[in-house]
Design an enzyme around this catalytic site. Structure first.
Site, mmCIF file in Angstrom:
data_model
loop_
_atom_site.group_PDB
_atom_site.id
_atom_site.type_symbol
_atom_site.label_atom_id
_atom_site.label_comp_id
_atom_site.label_asym_id
_atom_site.label_seq_id
_atom_site.Cartn_x
_atom_site.Cartn_y
_atom_site.Cartn_z
ATOM 1 N N HIS A 175 -2.903 10.944 1.219
ATOM 2 C CA HIS A 175 -2.322 10.633 2.540
ATOM 3 C C HIS A 175 -1.662 11.927 3.034
ATOM 4 O O HIS A 175 -0.467 11.976 3.299
ATOM 5 C CB HIS A 175 -1.343 9.467 2.449
ATOM 6 C CG HIS A 175 -1.103 8.766 3.757
ATOM 7 N ND1 HIS A 175 -1.223 7.409 3.926
ATOM 8 C CD2 HIS A 175 -0.750 9.237 4.984
ATOM 9 C CE1 HIS A 175 -0.943 7.069 5.187
ATOM 10 N NE2 HIS A 175 -0.643 8.177 5.850
ATOM 11 N N ARG A 184 0.852 -1.190 0.000
ATOM 12 C CA ARG A 184 0.000 0.000 0.000
ATOM 13 C C ARG A 184 0.889 1.243 0.000
ATOM 14 O O ARG A 184 1.702 1.413 0.909
ATOM 15 C CB ARG A 184 -0.913 -0.020 1.238
ATOM 16 C CG ARG A 184 -1.708 1.227 1.383
ATOM 17 C CD ARG A 184 -2.710 1.207 2.535
ATOM 18 N NE ARG A 184 -3.262 2.525 2.606
ATOM 19 C CZ ARG A 184 -3.236 3.328 3.667
ATOM 20 N NH1 ARG A 184 -2.748 2.896 4.825
ATOM 21 N NH2 ARG A 184 -3.718 4.544 3.601
ATOM 22 N N GLU A 188 -3.497 -0.570 7.949
ATOM 23 C CA GLU A 188 -2.313 -0.236 8.748
ATOM 24 C C GLU A 188 -2.465 -0.848 10.132
ATOM 25 O O GLU A 188 -3.545 -0.795 10.721
ATOM 26 C CB GLU A 188 -2.158 1.277 8.989
ATOM 27 C CG GLU A 188 -1.681 2.070 7.827
ATOM 28 C CD GLU A 188 -1.564 3.566 8.154
ATOM 29 O OE1 GLU A 188 -1.350 3.921 9.333
ATOM 30 O OE2 GLU A 188 -1.711 4.347 7.217
ATOM 31 N N ASN A 224 -7.391 1.103 9.758
ATOM 32 C CA ASN A 224 -6.106 1.296 10.444
ATOM 33 C C ASN A 224 -6.389 1.158 11.932
ATOM 34 O O ASN A 224 -7.255 1.861 12.464
ATOM 35 C CB ASN A 224 -5.543 2.697 10.194
ATOM 36 C CG ASN A 224 -5.090 2.896 8.760
ATOM 37 O OD1 ASN A 224 -5.161 1.972 7.945
ATOM 38 N ND2 ASN A 224 -4.632 4.094 8.453
ATOM 39 N N GLU A 271 -7.385 8.063 6.644
ATOM 40 C CA GLU A 271 -7.742 8.602 7.956
ATOM 41 C C GLU A 271 -8.246 10.033 7.913
ATOM 42 O O GLU A 271 -7.580 10.951 8.430
ATOM 43 C CB GLU A 271 -6.527 8.527 8.896
ATOM 44 C CG GLU A 271 -5.975 7.138 9.074
ATOM 45 C CD GLU A 271 -4.885 7.071 10.159
ATOM 46 O OE1 GLU A 271 -4.382 8.129 10.569
ATOM 47 O OE2 GLU A 271 -4.551 5.957 10.581
ATOM 48 N N TYR A 299 -4.664 1.009 15.810
ATOM 49 C CA TYR A 299 -3.482 1.176 16.654
ATOM 50 C C TYR A 299 -3.748 1.019 18.150
ATOM 51 O O TYR A 299 -2.844 0.704 18.896
ATOM 52 C CB TYR A 299 -2.826 2.539 16.410
ATOM 53 C CG TYR A 299 -2.118 2.596 15.072
ATOM 54 C CD1 TYR A 299 -0.858 2.047 14.922
ATOM 55 C CD2 TYR A 299 -2.731 3.162 13.962
ATOM 56 C CE1 TYR A 299 -0.206 2.067 13.704
ATOM 57 C CE2 TYR A 299 -2.091 3.186 12.732
ATOM 58 C CZ TYR A 299 -0.823 2.634 12.605
ATOM 59 O OH TYR A 299 -0.193 2.653 11.397
HETATM 60 C C1 FCB Z 1 -1.305 6.583 11.021
HETATM 61 C C2 FCB Z 1 -0.902 7.198 9.703
HETATM 62 C C3 FCB Z 1 0.442 6.744 9.187
HETATM 63 C C4 FCB Z 1 1.440 6.606 10.309
HETATM 64 C C5 FCB Z 1 0.880 5.769 11.422
HETATM 65 C C6 FCB Z 1 1.838 5.515 12.562
HETATM 66 O O1 FCB Z 1 -2.192 7.425 11.680
HETATM 67 O O2 FCB Z 1 -1.855 6.912 8.706
HETATM 68 O O3 FCB Z 1 0.851 7.640 8.189
HETATM 69 O O4 FCB Z 1 1.826 7.848 10.743
HETATM 70 O O5 FCB Z 1 -0.279 6.384 11.927
#
Ligand code: FCB
Length: 454
Positions: A123, A79, A355, A294, A168, A296
């Site tokens: 992005h 990607r 992500e 994405n 995002e 995290y």
């Molecule tokens: C996300 C972003 C990516 C990177 C990661 C750690 O929010 O999409 O570009 O910065 O975090």
């Protein structure tokens, strides 16, 4: 001893993700014009280590080496994002052929290496000439985006089948315009909501454009979804968690799937609501082929009367491990819950994990290698969580680890390393695959993850 092999579906796409500004560098090459991130990173005190993405990790020149690494590790899906300011270089819509040529070389080299590209159109590197007329606050930027997307899709869709419109939108709109941590660095609630609206609108409109140009294309949007829980069972915390989920998750997914903003948040935001036209609602909900998720962190949320936006704050439990990026809990269960809740709320949409990854203080050891057992464990547990969601009927098509390379982490500069490949900033940007690269290679090759007792 308990031991189980988790088998992923046939054709599951394993790969990595990157973004143009974070890796390319070459900001003045090939006719590229400045983006808002050039302006922001060159503004004193905006970036933690004071660094810019001028050179980044020099992918602009070293992409053949980076593609060779993907090939070496058997990562057949990648990607990437296109830099808008390489392709359309002024407000009139002038095309820069050298920008298209750069991506021609990159995409052709990927295909030659047997790697399928998944291309993100936005992005975060908005051309500065558009920020000069108000950026995403100005509806004209929506039209400019459509023009850029049309040029890109017309040019590349003979080789690119998978398109992601936005990365995002909440980070791009809220971090950029609500808390000022990202470009363009504003702090204003109505502006942030207006920017978010224009991005969601541009997303919906561009889906239709891509489908017209390339009927076989698969088009989606990438949303960062967090699993949200109240810090306690007190009513005020429960309501704060609902608002958090409303502002950061549902505000961005409801319009895409339902064609409406969540009602509870519409009444909460009241006269901060963005200016919109009647047809926007339908436009935002153009049918998509997949959702990029994405993931995290979990967000454990408590009531906070001081918070100007949604009267809520994130809290932590001391025993829950956090990433080096301390805002992020290590909480694989949240990924499973996000995926199953998307299915519950919006139905059977194909999903890519677009992500997921973590940052560590990686170092080169005396043996010349980079050992990152915590990242290996992190990825192992998140892969397993996704497997559970698949076992429960979620249609997950692939997984892109963030990131292929250590890179320019926005407001943190080079101080955070997310790569499965180490970049030596002191030694000519030398690439050294970390243990996690070997781990991911094994997972991709066998299409399995092994779970066993401690
Ligand atoms: C996300 C972003 C990516 C990177 C990661 C750690 O929010 O999409 O570009 O910065 O975090």
């Amino acid at each position: 001893m308990y031991s189980k092999i988790l088998q992923f579906p046939k054709d599951f796409a394993w790969g990595t993700a990157t973004a143009s500004y974070q890796i390319e560098g070459g900001v003045k090459e090939g006719g590229r014009v400045p983006s808002i991130w050039d302006t922001f990173s060159h503004t004193p005190h905006k970036i933690e280590d004071g660094k810019t993405g001028d050179v980044a990790v020099d992918h602009f020149h070293r992409f053949p080496e980076d593609i060779a690494l993907m090939k070496q590790f058997g990562l057949k899906h990648y990607r990437l994002s296109l830099a808008w300011p390489r392709i359309i270089v002024d407000e009139k819509g002038t095309i820069e052929p050298r920008g298209l040529a750069f991506y021609d070389h990159l995409i052709d080299a990927l295909l030659e290496a047997g790697i399928t590209p998944y291309v993100t159109l936005y992005h975060w590197d908005l051309p500065q000439y558009l920020q000069d007329i108000g950026g995403w606050e100005n509806r004209k930027t929506v039209d400019a985006f459509l023009r850029y997307a049309e040029v890109a899709v017309q040019h590349f869709s003979d080789r690119v089948e998978n398109w992601m419109t936005f990365n995002e939108p909440w980070v791009a709109s809220f971090c950029g315009n609500l808390n000022g941590a990202h470009a363009p660095g504003k702090k204003d609630v109505p502006v942030a909501l207006q920017v978010a609206h224009h991005m969601l609108l541009a997303h919906g409109k561009v889906v239709r454009i891509i489908k017209d140009i390339a009927p076989k294309a698969k088009v989606g949007i990438v949303q960062n979804l967090a699993w949200v829980e109240p810090a306690t069972q007190k009513d005020e915390d429960i309501l704060a968690a609902v608002r958090w989920d409303g502002a950061y998750n549902r505000w961005f997914t409801d319009p895409v799937f339902n064609g409406s903003y969540p009602e509870d948040m519409v009444s909460y935001f009241g006269n901060h609501m963005p200016v919109m036209q009647e047809s926007d609602v339908e436009a935002m909900a153009a049918p998509i082929d997949f959702l990029g998720v994405n993931y995290y962190t979990r967000r454990l949320v408590a009531y906070d009367s001081q918070d100007q936006f949604i009267e809520a704050k994130q809290t932590y439990r001391a025993y829950v491990p956090r990433a080096e990026f301390e805002e992020f809990e290590v909480w694989p269960e949240g990924l499973y819950k996000v995926l199953t809740s998307v299915k519950e709320k919006y139905g059977d949409i194909p999903i890519y994990i677009s992500e997921n990854g973590t940052t560590l203080k990686d170092v080169v050891s005396a043996d010349g290698c980079v050992h990152d057992p915590s990242r290996v464990a992190y990825l192992h547990d998140h892969f397993s969580a996704v497997h559970q969601a698949i076992a429960e009927g979620c249609d997950i098509r692939g997984y892109f680890v963030w990131s292929l390379l250590d890179n320019y982490e926005w407001g943190f500069g080079f101080s955070k390393r997310f790569g499965i490949v180490y970049v030596d900033y002191e030694d000519d940007l030398r690439r050294i695959p970390k243990d996690s690269a070997y781990f991911l290679a094994g997972v991709a090759r066998t299409n399995t993850v092994k779970v066993q007792s401690l």
